[in-house]
Scaffold this motif. Structure first.
Motif, PDB file in Angstrom:
ATOM      1  N   LEU A 165       0.813  -1.217   0.000  1.00 50.94           N
ATOM      2  CA  LEU A 165       0.000   0.000   0.000  1.00 50.94           C
ATOM      3  C   LEU A 165       0.847   1.269   0.000  1.00 50.94           C
ATOM      4  CD1 LEU A 165      -2.814  -1.045   2.488  1.00 50.94           C
ATOM      5  CD2 LEU A 165      -3.080  -0.606   0.029  1.00 50.94           C
ATOM      6  N   ALA A 166       2.116   1.157   0.383  1.00 57.32           N
ATOM      7  CA  ALA A 166       3.004   2.325   0.431  1.00 57.32           C
ATOM      8  C   ALA A 166       3.796   2.518  -0.862  1.00 57.32           C
ATOM      9  CB  ALA A 166       3.959   2.209   1.618  1.00 57.32           C
ATOM     10  N   GLN A 167       3.535   1.690  -1.869  1.00 56.51           N
ATOM     11  CA  GLN A 167       4.209   1.835  -3.167  1.00 56.51           C
ATOM     12  C   GLN A 167       3.608   3.016  -3.933  1.00 56.51           C
ATOM     13  OE1 GLN A 167       6.975   0.022  -3.994  1.00 56.51           O
ATOM     14  NE2 GLN A 167       6.680  -0.739  -1.913  1.00 56.51           N
ATOM     15  N   PRO A 168       4.402   3.668  -4.783  1.00 54.35           N
ATOM     16  CA  PRO A 168       3.916   4.851  -5.507  1.00 54.35           C
ATOM     17  C   PRO A 168       2.602   4.657  -6.249  1.00 54.35           C
ATOM     18  CG  PRO A 168       6.284   4.626  -5.792  1.00 54.35           C
ATOM     19  CD  PRO A 168       5.814   3.393  -5.071  1.00 54.35           C
ATOM     20  N   ASP A 169       2.407   3.506  -6.900  1.00 48.81           N
ATOM     21  CA  ASP A 169       1.151   3.306  -7.637  1.00 48.81           C
ATOM     22  C   ASP A 169      -0.055   3.233  -6.703  1.00 48.81           C
ATOM     23  OD1 ASP A 169       2.178   0.757  -6.787  1.00 48.81           O
ATOM     24  OD2 ASP A 169       0.774  -0.223  -8.159  1.00 48.81           O
ATOM     25  N   SER A 170       0.133   2.703  -5.493  1.00 51.93           N
ATOM     26  CA  SER A 170      -0.964   2.662  -4.518  1.00 51.93           C
ATOM     27  C   SER A 170      -1.188   4.032  -3.888  1.00 51.93           C
ATOM     28  CB  SER A 170      -0.674   1.642  -3.421  1.00 51.93           C
ATOM     29  OG  SER A 170      -0.733   0.332  -3.944  1.00 51.93           O
ATOM     30  N   LEU A 171      -0.103   4.773  -3.658  1.00 53.58           N
ATOM     31  CA  LEU A 171      -0.239   6.095  -3.044  1.00 53.58           C
ATOM     32  C   LEU A 171      -0.960   7.080  -3.957  1.00 53.58           C
ATOM     33  CD1 LEU A 171       3.216   6.498  -1.263  1.00 53.58           C
ATOM     34  CD2 LEU A 171       1.010   5.866  -0.254  1.00 53.58           C
ATOM     35  N   PHE A 229       7.996   3.423   7.036  1.00 53.67           N
ATOM     36  CA  PHE A 229       7.849   4.870   7.129  1.00 53.67           C
ATOM     37  C   PHE A 229       8.830   5.616   6.224  1.00 53.67           C
ATOM     38  CE2 PHE A 229       4.611   4.262  10.147  1.00 53.67           C
ATOM     39  CZ  PHE A 229       3.898   5.442  10.147  1.00 53.67           C
ATOM     40  N   VAL A 230       9.908   4.979   5.818  1.00 56.62           N
ATOM     41  CA  VAL A 230      10.769   5.576   4.790  1.00 56.62           C
ATOM     42  C   VAL A 230       9.967   5.671   3.487  1.00 56.62           C
ATOM     43  CG1 VAL A 230      12.779   5.152   3.318  1.00 56.62           C
ATOM     44  CG2 VAL A 230      12.988   4.959   5.808  1.00 56.62           C
ATOM     45  N   LEU A 231       9.257   4.607   3.154  1.00 56.48           N
ATOM     46  CA  LEU A 231       8.421   4.626   1.948  1.00 56.48           C
ATOM     47  C   LEU A 231       7.313   5.677   2.048  1.00 56.48           C
ATOM     48  CD1 LEU A 231       7.878   0.833   1.133  1.00 56.48           C
ATOM     49  CD2 LEU A 231       9.219   2.487  -0.170  1.00 56.48           C
ATOM     50  N   ILE A 232       6.691   5.737   3.203  1.00 54.71           N
ATOM     51  CA  ILE A 232       5.607   6.706   3.407  1.00 54.71           C
ATOM     52  C   ILE A 232       6.151   8.130   3.308  1.00 54.71           C
ATOM     53  CG2 ILE A 232       3.977   7.618   5.117  1.00 54.71           C
ATOM     54  CD1 ILE A 232       3.584   4.673   6.031  1.00 54.71           C
ATOM     55  N   ARG A 233       7.285   8.376   3.946  1.00 58.74           N
ATOM     56  CA  ARG A 233       7.905   9.709   3.882  1.00 58.74           C
ATOM     57  C   ARG A 233       8.263  10.077   2.448  1.00 58.74           C
ATOM     58  NH1 ARG A 233      13.615   9.425   5.518  1.00 58.74           N
ATOM     59  NH2 ARG A 233      13.650   8.748   3.362  1.00 58.74           N
ATOM     60  N   ASP A 234       8.891   9.145   1.748  1.00 60.91           N
ATOM     61  CA  ASP A 234       9.264   9.406   0.359  1.00 60.91           C
ATOM     62  C   ASP A 234       8.024   9.655  -0.497  1.00 60.91           C
ATOM     63  OD1 ASP A 234      11.889   9.101   1.098  1.00 60.91           O
ATOM     64  OD2 ASP A 234      12.163   7.150   0.113  1.00 60.91           O
ATOM     65  N   GLY A 235       6.974   8.897  -0.235  1.00 59.70           N
ATOM     66  CA  GLY A 235       5.726   9.100  -0.966  1.00 59.70           C
ATOM     67  C   GLY A 235       5.130  10.465  -0.712  1.00 59.70           C
ATOM     68  N   PHE A 236       5.284  10.941   0.513  1.00 62.32           N
ATOM     69  CA  PHE A 236       4.776  12.272   0.853  1.00 62.32           C
ATOM     70  C   PHE A 236       5.648  13.368   0.240  1.00 62.32           C
ATOM     71  CE2 PHE A 236       5.040  16.009   3.617  1.00 62.32           C
ATOM     72  CZ  PHE A 236       3.725  16.454   3.519  1.00 62.32           C
ATOM     73  N   LEU A 237       6.960  13.188   0.303  1.00 64.66           N
ATOM     74  CA  LEU A 237       7.883  14.218  -0.173  1.00 64.66           C
ATOM     75  C   LEU A 237       7.997  14.274  -1.687  1.00 64.66           C
ATOM     76  CD1 LEU A 237      10.766  13.857   2.424  1.00 64.66           C
ATOM     77  CD2 LEU A 237       9.030  15.666   2.301  1.00 64.66           C
ATOM     78  N   LEU A 238       7.749  13.172  -2.357  1.00 64.31           N
ATOM     79  CA  LEU A 238       7.860  13.124  -3.808  1.00 64.31           C
ATOM     80  C   LEU A 238       6.478  12.878  -4.415  1.00 64.31           C
ATOM     81  CD1 LEU A 238      10.991  10.799  -3.879  1.00 64.31           C
ATOM     82  CD2 LEU A 238      10.970  13.285  -4.063  1.00 64.31           C
ATOM     83  N   PRO A 239       5.587  13.838  -4.242  1.00 61.10           N
ATOM     84  CA  PRO A 239       4.178  13.606  -4.606  1.00 61.10           C
ATOM     85  C   PRO A 239       3.889  13.692  -6.101  1.00 61.10           C
ATOM     86  CG  PRO A 239       4.426  15.827  -3.772  1.00 61.10           C
ATOM     87  CD  PRO A 239       5.786  15.164  -3.671  1.00 61.10           C
ATOM     88  N   VAL A 240       4.338  12.720  -6.835  1.00 53.61           N
ATOM     89  CA  VAL A 240       4.006  12.668  -8.253  1.00 53.61           C
ATOM     90  C   VAL A 240       2.603  12.066  -8.357  1.00 53.61           C
ATOM     91  CG1 VAL A 240       4.641  11.694 -10.476  1.00 53.61           C
ATOM     92  CG2 VAL A 240       6.421  12.369  -8.868  1.00 53.61           C
ATOM     93  N   GLY A 241       1.648  12.905  -8.717  1.00 56.35           N
ATOM     94  CA  GLY A 241       0.278  12.432  -8.850  1.00 56.35           C
ATOM     95  C   GLY A 241      -0.450  12.207  -7.539  1.00 56.35           C
ATOM     96  N   LEU A 242       0.091  12.695  -6.436  1.00 57.71           N
ATOM     97  CA  LEU A 242      -0.543  12.524  -5.132  1.00 57.71           C
ATOM     98  C   LEU A 242      -1.589  13.616  -4.934  1.00 57.71           C
ATOM     99  CD1 LEU A 242       0.441  10.283  -3.232  1.00 57.71           C
ATOM    100  CD2 LEU A 242       1.579  12.021  -1.888  1.00 57.71           C
ATOM    101  N   ILE A 298      -0.307  10.531   9.405  1.00 52.94           N
ATOM    102  CA  ILE A 298       0.184   9.275   9.985  1.00 52.94           C
ATOM    103  C   ILE A 298       1.658   9.402  10.367  1.00 52.94           C
ATOM    104  CG2 ILE A 298       0.850   8.005   7.884  1.00 52.94           C
ATOM    105  CD1 ILE A 298      -1.015   6.597  10.952  1.00 52.94           C
ATOM    106  N   ILE A 299       2.413  10.193   9.628  1.00 49.07           N
ATOM    107  CA  ILE A 299       3.816  10.435  10.004  1.00 49.07           C
ATOM    108  C   ILE A 299       3.869  11.139  11.365  1.00 49.07           C
ATOM    109  CG2 ILE A 299       5.876  11.785   9.418  1.00 49.07           C
ATOM    110  CD1 ILE A 299       5.162  11.179   6.416  1.00 49.07           C
ATOM    111  N   GLU A 300       3.031  12.153  11.543  1.00 46.58           N
ATOM    112  CA  GLU A 300       2.987  12.866  12.829  1.00 46.58           C
ATOM    113  C   GLU A 300       2.451  11.974  13.937  1.00 46.58           C
ATOM    114  OE1 GLU A 300       1.424  16.819  13.014  1.00 46.58           O
ATOM    115  OE2 GLU A 300       2.182  17.310  11.020  1.00 46.58           O
TER     116      GLU A 300
END
Length: 170
Positions: free
Chosen positions: A84-90, A122-135, A146-148
């Protein structure tokens, strides 16, 4: 109709050996390798999302018979959360919502059982948040929350609650 109180599960799509493994696990969890059962259920759930609800019911029944949390599910649950933390799921709000909801429910317990995997998640989640391509903005908000939440010891601080839930009426 089956016996009263006895659930019937849809396991016909499995081969005969796997069907027997699942039937045994449902009747007598101590008689089988629960990690193998969990792997079979999770693998099939990841391939067939319609089976996921059935898988949840089966795991719940096994836990009830076993009368204790199923330690064998820790790694498969992590595997699902990692998926669920993969870019396509995010990029799908429903999947981000599922990820965040599950972490709210079991994140603290999972972290106690395997902190290293939680750190990796949480590394994946953080990266997903920081690199929001299509988010979407909602997905970004959920990931930040969830990070907080984890950073605050799996609790929502009053300031975070006000920030994230100020639009929700009490």
């Amino acid at each position: 109709m089956g016996e009263p109180g006895r659930e019937e599960y849809k396991i016909q799509s499995f081969d005969a050996e796997t069907q027997q493994l699942l039937k045994t696990a449902l009747k007598d969890p101590g008689a089988v390798n629960l990690e193998k059962v969990a792997d079979v259920i999770v693998d099939h759930s990841l391939q067939d999302c319609v089976f996921s609800k059935e898988a949840g019911r089966m795991c719940y029944a096994i836990i009830q018979v076993n009368n204790m949390p199923m330690m064998a599910l820790v790694n498969p649950v992590y595997d699902c959360l990692f998926r669920l933390a993969q870019p396509d799921s995010l990029s799908k709000e429903e999947e981000v919502d599922c990820l965040v909801l599950q972490l709210h429910r079991v994140g603290e317990q999972l972290e106690r059982m395997n902190r290293q995997r939680m750190d990796e998640l949480f590394v994946l989640i953080r990266d997903g948040f920081l690199l929001p391509v299509g988010l979407s903005s909602l997905a970004q908000l959920l990931l930040l929350e969830i990070i907080e939440f984890r950073a605050a010891g799996w609790q929502t601080t009053p300031a975070a609650h006000k920030y994230y839930y100020s639009e929700v009426s009490d």
